[in-house]
Design an enzyme around this catalytic site. Structure first.
Site, PDB file in Angstrom:
ATOM      1  N   SER A   1      59.639 -41.660 -98.860  1.00  0.00           N
ATOM      2  CA  SER A   1      60.238 -40.881 -97.098  1.00  0.00           C
ATOM      3  C   SER A   1      59.980 -42.228 -96.447  1.00  0.00           C
ATOM      4  CB  SER A   1      59.152 -40.697 -96.986  1.00  0.00           C
ATOM      5  OG  SER A   1      59.041 -39.576 -95.596  1.00  0.00           O
ATOM      6  N   GLU A   2      60.820 -42.362 -95.680  1.00  0.00           N
ATOM      7  CA  GLU A   2      60.750 -44.141 -95.032  1.00  0.00           C
ATOM      8  C   GLU A   2      59.049 -43.864 -93.443  1.00  0.00           C
ATOM      9  OE1 GLU A   2      64.742 -41.787 -93.118  1.00  0.00           O
ATOM     10  OE2 GLU A   2      63.080 -41.274 -94.396  1.00  0.00           O
ATOM     11  N   ASN A   3      58.409 -43.107 -93.734  1.00  0.00           N
ATOM     12  CA  ASN A   3      56.924 -43.551 -93.441  1.00  0.00           C
ATOM     13  C   ASN A   3      56.133 -44.522 -94.636  1.00  0.00           C
ATOM     14  OD1 ASN A   3      56.704 -40.878 -94.308  1.00  0.00           O
ATOM     15  ND2 ASN A   3      55.625 -40.508 -93.760  1.00  0.00           N
TER      16      ASN A   3
END
Length: 213
Positions: free
Chosen positions: A46-48
């Site tokens: 996930s990008e976060n």
């Protein structure tokens, strides 16, 4: 009959390969995490800043501090790692993610993708979509075949702002699966009970049917 959202996610999960690093876009693609086939070991990113996302949590498993890029609560599998978004985007931009499964508002038969903005409407914005389509090795779109008002979402040209040009490899909808090729769309699979006449009426471009060898 059209596939349900869970059936669509299960079909998209068949695109996963053992050992792959995979990014799931916000919305419908996140359901793929609940349908990973037995015997297939994948690492969801996930990008976060999370590598090793597990299935969505049950009521007694919710950790409000553990979320994906769409702010949904998730679980983490054994061996998961946490890091800053700068490292996360370095993985994406550096070509280390094998597959991205993304939602879309419009797609063309050349693989152009629009999935981040509808003029005049409040949407979550671009997120990491442009980085993903530029840096990931393979891009699969997972979306409803037509818009809520019945208009085509598979088109000869997007009229919404583009996320990327010629970036989509496969389109999975509630009605069918198409490959994007240099010659246009190739129908790979249709949902049970969905015929060619219906597909042609609901698809804004011509397509050919894959021949069985």
């Amino acid at each position: 009959m059209a596939w349900t959202r869970d059936q669509m996610a299960a079909r998209a999960a068949r695109e996963l390969t053992d050992g792959a690093y995979v990014n799931l876009g916000i919305g419908l693609p996140t359901l793929v995490a609940n349908h990973i086939p037995d015997g297939v070991d994948v690492w969801l990113q996930s990008e976060n800043g999370l590598l090793g996302i597990g299935p969505f949590p049950g009521e007694d498993e919710v950790d409000a501090d553990l979320i994906n890029a769409g702010k949904q609560t998730v679980t983490a599998r054994a061996g998961a790692s946490y890091f800053g978004s700068h490292d996360s985007f370095a993985m994406i931009r550096g070509g280390h993610i094998d597959l991205a499964i993304l939602g879309a508002m419009q797609v063309t038969d050349r693989g152009d993708l629009a999935n981040w903005m509808v003029p005049g409407k409040m949407v979550k914005g671009m997120g990491g979509a442009m980085d993903l389509v530029a840096g990931v090795k393979r891009v699969v779109v997972l979306m409803e075949h037509v818009a809520k008002d019945g208009t085509h979402k598979i088109l000869p040209q997007c009229d919404l702002p583009l996320t990327g040009v010629g970036v989509v490899d496969r389109i999975i909808t509630d009605l069918a699966v198409f490959d994007v090729t240099d010659g246009g769309l190739v129908l790979v699979e249709a949902a049970e009970g969905v015929g060619l006449e219906e597909l042609r009426a609901k698809t804004g471009v011509a397509f050919v049917v894959q021949t069985r060898g």
